[in-house]
Design an enzyme around this catalytic site. Structure first.
Site, short mmCIF file in Angstrom:
data_model
loop_
_atom_site.label_atom_id
_atom_site.label_comp_id
_atom_site.label_asym_id
_atom_site.label_seq_id
_atom_site.Cartn_x
_atom_site.Cartn_y
_atom_site.Cartn_z
N ASP A 80 -3.92 3.61 2.76
CA ASP A 80 -3.80 2.31 2.81
C ASP A 80 -4.77 1.68 3.91
O ASP A 80 -5.55 2.60 4.38
CB ASP A 80 -2.17 1.82 3.46
CG ASP A 80 -1.98 2.68 4.93
OD1 ASP A 80 -2.93 3.15 5.45
OD2 ASP A 80 -0.76 2.72 5.04
N PHE A 81 -4.74 0.28 4.28
CA PHE A 81 -5.80 -0.11 4.94
C PHE A 81 -5.76 -0.12 6.50
O PHE A 81 -6.76 0.23 7.35
CB PHE A 81 -5.81 -1.61 4.70
CG PHE A 81 -6.63 -1.96 3.38
CD1 PHE A 81 -6.87 -0.90 2.31
CD2 PHE A 81 -7.50 -3.09 3.33
CE1 PHE A 81 -7.52 -1.14 1.51
CE2 PHE A 81 -8.06 -3.41 2.25
CZ PHE A 81 -8.18 -2.45 1.22
N ALA B 104 0.74 -1.33 -0.03
CA ALA B 104 0.09 -0.20 -0.12
C ALA B 104 0.77 1.45 0.07
O ALA B 104 0.58 2.23 -0.65
CB ALA B 104 -1.04 0.04 1.23
N CYS C 16 -21.54 -16.40 -15.55
CA CYS C 16 -21.30 -16.80 -17.09
C CYS C 16 -20.04 -16.48 -17.17
O CYS C 16 -19.25 -16.73 -18.20
CB CYS C 16 -22.20 -16.25 -18.17
SG CYS C 16 -21.75 -14.58 -18.41
N ASN D 189 10.88 1.04 3.66
CA ASN D 189 9.47 1.29 4.30
C ASN D 189 9.75 2.38 5.48
O ASN D 189 10.62 2.77 5.90
CB ASN D 189 9.20 0.12 5.06
CG ASN D 189 7.66 -0.12 5.53
OD1 ASN D 189 6.83 0.06 4.40
ND2 ASN D 189 7.48 -0.55 6.61
N THR E 5 0.14 5.50 -1.58
CA THR E 5 -0.36 6.42 -0.71
C THR E 5 0.31 7.81 -1.25
O THR E 5 -0.79 8.93 -1.22
CB THR E 5 0.33 6.31 0.68
OG1 THR E 5 1.39 6.20 0.70
CG2 THR E 5 -0.48 5.25 1.67
N THR F 226 5.32 -1.93 2.43
CA THR F 226 4.20 -3.03 2.98
C THR F 226 4.84 -3.41 4.32
O THR F 226 6.05 -3.29 4.85
CB THR F 226 4.43 -4.40 2.09
OG1 THR F 226 3.75 -5.29 2.94
CG2 THR F 226 6.06 -4.67 1.79
ZN LIG Z 1 -23.32 -13.37 -17.03
#
Ligand SMILES: [Zn+2]
Length: 253
Positions: free
Chosen positions: A42-43, A32, A144, A226, A36, A203
């Site tokens: 980020d989470f 992430a 499908c 990082n 940024t 990360t």
């Molecule tokens: Zn479909």
């Protein structure tokens, strides 16, 4: 004669640039923190997606909103959250994405393994991007399997986007409670196992199985870039604790 003093960061960047010069099969493993600077939160950080106050989603666990169970059992909530938080149509790559694309063009970088789902590496021009958590840039019918344009879910005014066959259209993103896509995982393991240099960046190495992938590296240089330490105990040849865009600005290809 006065020789200007080099800062600690500059010294480390010199070492990094020499490592890059010596290497020809570099793999970049990113999270992430790479995006940024483009404005994608980020989470998990303090200002991250999960800590933004949002009354509408307050009653749900943050992880639940991006979980397979939410998509299939509570799709209206899933798509509301997804449309609000995952729309990256107007978001642009930053210097890190562009520099990596340049490294690939010059034959230095063999692959990018990314945990991000925003498609920004491709927007910056990278070709070999392995998206181990899927991408918001593709969607398909759950019944499908027909593929739909990448922005279909964001453009659709239906609460739950549906295919003409009646099936629900979902993003090609790996949700919580879902396994990693097989081909992307295999490609990632292969790329890392055959790299001569691995750059791990932006990360916290907290999410498995992704974090375990870097154990397959047997090459010469493992570099970590990082802000702050990471969760996983790893051996690094070079650790640059700093802002990613500051570092990538100074990388010479
Ligand atoms: Zn479909």
């Amino acid at each position: 004669m006065n020789v200007p003093m080099q800062s600690d960061l500059e010294k480390k960047i010199n070492i990094l640039n020499n490592m890059i010069k010596e290497s020809n099969k570099i793999v970049f493993f990113g999270g992430a923190g790479v995006s940024t600077a483009s404005g994608i939160p980020d989470f998990r950080s303090k200002d991250g997606l999960y800590n933004q106050h949002n009354v509408q989603f307050e009653k749900y666990q943050p992880e639940y909103l991006l979980d397979r169970h939410c998509l299939y059992c509570n799709p209206k909530v899933f798509y509301e959250f997804y449309r609000q938080k995952m729309d990256t149509r107007d978001i642009k790559p930053n210097i890190t994405h562009y520099k990596l694309a340049e490294m690939e063009k010059f034959g230095k970088l063999k692959a990018i393994v990314t945990q991000n789902i925003d498609g920004l590496h491709q927007k910056a021009g990278s070709k070999n991007v392995i998206e181990i958590h899927g991408t918001t840039q593709k969607c398909y019918c759950t019944k499908c399997k027909k593929e739909f344009p990448y922005d279909y879910i964001f453009n659709s005014t239906d609460a739950i986007p549906k295919c003409e066959c009646g099936g629900m259209i979902r993003p090609d993103v790996t949700l919580y409670s879902e396994p990693l896509p097989v081909k992307a995982s295999n490609d990632a393991y292969n790329a890392i196992a055959t790299a001569d240099m691995l750059i791990v960046a932006g990360t916290s190495l907290a999410v498995y199985p992704a974090a375990g992938m870097i154990d397959y590296f047997t090459g010469k240089y493992l570099v970590l870039i990082n802000k702050g330490n990471v969760d996983k105990a790893i051996y690094t040849d070079l650790f640059i604790d700093g802002d990613m865009t500051e570092v990538f600005k100074l990388i010479t290809v």
